[in-house]
Design an enzyme around this catalytic site. Structure first.
Site, mmCIF file in Angstrom:
data_model
loop_
_atom_site.group_PDB
_atom_site.id
_atom_site.type_symbol
_atom_site.label_atom_id
_atom_site.label_comp_id
_atom_site.label_asym_id
_atom_site.label_seq_id
_atom_site.Cartn_x
_atom_site.Cartn_y
_atom_site.Cartn_z
ATOM 1 C CD GLU A 109 64.346 -7.535 52.125
ATOM 2 O OE1 GLU A 109 63.345 -6.919 52.533
ATOM 3 O OE2 GLU A 109 65.471 -7.012 52.017
ATOM 4 C CD GLU A 129 62.433 -4.528 47.431
ATOM 5 O OE1 GLU A 129 62.384 -5.073 46.305
ATOM 6 O OE2 GLU A 129 62.277 -5.159 48.486
HETATM 7 C C1 1HE Z 1 49.472 -3.812 50.521
HETATM 8 C C2 1HE Z 1 50.714 -4.356 50.101
HETATM 9 C C3 1HE Z 1 51.891 -3.816 50.677
HETATM 10 C C4 1HE Z 1 49.137 -5.368 49.031
HETATM 11 N N1 1HE Z 1 51.766 -2.845 51.583
HETATM 12 N N2 1HE Z 1 49.416 -2.850 51.422
HETATM 13 N N3 1HE Z 1 55.707 -4.825 48.013
HETATM 14 C C5 1HE Z 1 55.162 -4.630 46.820
HETATM 15 O O1 1HE Z 1 55.490 -3.707 46.086
HETATM 16 C C6 1HE Z 1 54.042 -5.555 46.450
HETATM 17 C C7 1HE Z 1 52.748 -4.789 46.341
HETATM 18 N N4 1HE Z 1 51.614 -5.698 46.214
HETATM 19 C C8 1HE Z 1 51.257 -6.257 45.025
HETATM 20 O O2 1HE Z 1 51.917 -6.127 44.002
HETATM 21 C C9 1HE Z 1 49.987 -7.062 45.029
HETATM 22 O O3 1HE Z 1 49.216 -6.657 46.164
HETATM 23 C C10 1HE Z 1 50.222 -8.591 45.108
HETATM 24 C C11 1HE Z 1 50.807 -9.087 43.767
HETATM 25 C C12 1HE Z 1 51.149 -8.974 46.249
HETATM 26 C C13 1HE Z 1 48.865 -9.295 45.369
HETATM 27 O O4 1HE Z 1 47.905 -8.879 44.397
HETATM 28 P P1 1HE Z 1 46.344 -9.103 44.709
HETATM 29 O O5 1HE Z 1 45.604 -8.718 43.446
HETATM 30 O O6 1HE Z 1 46.119 -10.468 45.256
HETATM 31 O O7 1HE Z 1 45.983 -8.086 45.919
HETATM 32 P P2 1HE Z 1 45.737 -6.499 45.870
HETATM 33 O O8 1HE Z 1 44.340 -6.226 45.429
HETATM 34 O O9 1HE Z 1 46.818 -5.814 45.112
HETATM 35 O O10 1HE Z 1 45.942 -6.106 47.407
HETATM 36 C C14 1HE Z 1 44.953 -6.358 48.402
HETATM 37 C C15 1HE Z 1 45.125 -5.293 49.463
HETATM 38 O O11 1HE Z 1 46.405 -5.415 50.069
HETATM 39 C C16 1HE Z 1 45.079 -3.872 48.899
HETATM 40 O O12 1HE Z 1 44.520 -3.031 49.899
HETATM 41 P P3 1HE Z 1 42.997 -2.513 49.781
HETATM 42 O O13 1HE Z 1 42.810 -1.666 51.011
HETATM 43 O O14 1HE Z 1 42.910 -1.761 48.482
HETATM 44 O O15 1HE Z 1 42.144 -3.752 49.767
HETATM 45 C C17 1HE Z 1 46.541 -3.519 48.737
HETATM 46 O O16 1HE Z 1 46.788 -2.132 48.778
HETATM 47 C C18 1HE Z 1 47.122 -4.196 49.986
HETATM 48 N N5 1HE Z 1 48.536 -4.467 49.830
HETATM 49 N N6 1HE Z 1 50.462 -5.318 49.165
HETATM 50 C C19 1HE Z 1 50.561 -2.380 51.935
HETATM 51 N N7 1HE Z 1 53.103 -4.296 50.365
HETATM 52 C C20 1HE Z 1 62.305 -3.984 54.647
HETATM 53 S S1 1HE Z 1 62.371 -3.378 53.084
HETATM 54 C C21 1HE Z 1 61.317 -4.334 52.122
HETATM 55 C C22 1HE Z 1 60.928 -3.550 50.911
HETATM 56 C C23 1HE Z 1 59.736 -4.152 50.233
HETATM 57 O O17 1HE Z 1 59.137 -5.090 50.687
HETATM 58 S S2 1HE Z 1 59.280 -3.381 48.786
HETATM 59 C C24 1HE Z 1 58.050 -4.380 48.129
HETATM 60 C C25 1HE Z 1 56.704 -3.990 48.611
#
Ligand code: 1HE
Length: 257
Positions: A109, A129
């Site tokens: 976005e 989402e």
């Molecule tokens: C997060 C977030 C997040 C990572 N909010 N903490 N977005 C998503 O559904 C995408 C979710 N994220 C992923 O699918 C993956 O993290 C990625 C593909 C982006 C990257 O993978 P990777 O292997 O490089 O990283 P990771 O090990 O998954 O994440 C590292 C850390 O970032 C981990 O935290 P930790 O404390 O365990 O180290 C994750 O929890 C954290 N992290 N993404 C919070 N999004 C205005 S409306 C908009 C609506 C949306 O955007 S919905 C889509 C949300």
């Protein structure tokens, strides 16, 4: 600055999303900082580039924070994203995005609110989402849907699939695909070039084009005439037109050499 970096290369502002440990997930405080950064770069630069530090551009909404919100807080949060991204899309400067790794959810976005997108080969795009039990809230239903079309966006949201950079280019989501690691340099190069345009022309491109696109043909053509006359009668246009006629300005490049 806690979540963003700002540097300048000549007249180009380079804004970096800088929360790599959370994959540049966007929290409420992050959005407020972005708002402040836009105010700063609006007054100092002629074009801007946004990119992500770490392995990804942006993982979208901070899901940890979102889990705790009431419905009312959710609406206000979404409206705040709209306000801040509108300051990019319909603001003062041409904005370019350099994309790599995940460009997902709210990250897509944010990328959709800039004017020109450059992706490297590592970039991938998704709207997860549906899987998270939520809906887009940062402008995708208006902006991303206009780039790729409602049918493709429905597919992305329904199936949760990711698309690669080449597919994103085919779908008109990105304008350029470059080799791994080269998106930022290319975006800065393009932004520097846009910064040399007449400010009024850039302003007209940013503001008039998307609005005319939302109008009927007849209204759109009428507005086009007004904008054309408004820009062409500026002193800067006169100087630039004379520069070309007196052979002081460059010719249009022929891509065939
Ligand atoms: C997060 C977030 C997040 C990572 N909010 N903490 N977005 C998503 O559904 C995408 C979710 N994220 C992923 O699918 C993956 O993290 C990625 C593909 C982006 C990257 O993978 P990777 O292997 O490089 O990283 P990771 O090990 O998954 O994440 C590292 C850390 O970032 C981990 O935290 P930790 O404390 O365990 O180290 C994750 O929890 C954290 N992290 N993404 C919070 N999004 C205005 S409306 C908009 C609506 C949306 O955007 S919905 C889509 C949300």
């Amino acid at each position: 600055m806690r979540y963003l970096t700002v540097e300048y290369s000549g007249e180009v502002a380079i804004v970096g999303l800088n929360r790599p440990e959370k994959r540049n997930a966007i929290s409420d405080a992050f959005i407020e900082e972005l708002d402040q950064v836009i105010t700063e770069v609006d007054s100092r630069a002629k074009a801007a580039v946004i990119h992500g530090h770490g392995p990804h551009f942006c993982a979208g909404l901070d899901l940890a924070e979102h889990v705790k919100k009431s419905p009312f807080e959710g609406v206000h949060g979404s409206r705040r994203w709209h306000q801040v991204f509108a300051r990019i899309q319909r603001g003062k400067l041409p904005w370019f995005a350099a994309l790599h790794g995940a460009v997902v959810g709210g990250g897509l976005e944010l990328a959709s609110s800039v004017h020109v997108r450059v992706a490297d080969k590592t970039a991938f795009f998704a709207l997860p989402e549906g899987q998270r039990g939520i809906f887009v809230g940062g402008g995708a239903s208006a902006r991303t849907a206009r780039l790729m079309g409602v049918s493709r966006m429905t597919d992305l949201m329904m199936t949760g699939r990711s698309i690669d950079a080449d597919t994103a280019e085919r779908w008109a989501v990105v304008n350029y695909v470059v080799p791994e690691g080269q998106a930022l340099a290319e975006a800065i190069r393009l932004a520097a070039r846009a910064a040399t345009n007449a400010e009024l022309s850039n302003y007209a491109i940013i503001h008039a084009l998307p609005r005319i696109n939302d109008m009927g043909t007849d209204d759109g053509l009428w507005v086009e005439s007004l904008i054309a006359s408004f820009t062409a009668t500026s002193p800067e246009a006169e100087e630039r037109l004379n520069a070309f006629l007196s052979k002081r300005a460059g010719k249009v490049a022929n891509p065939n050499g």
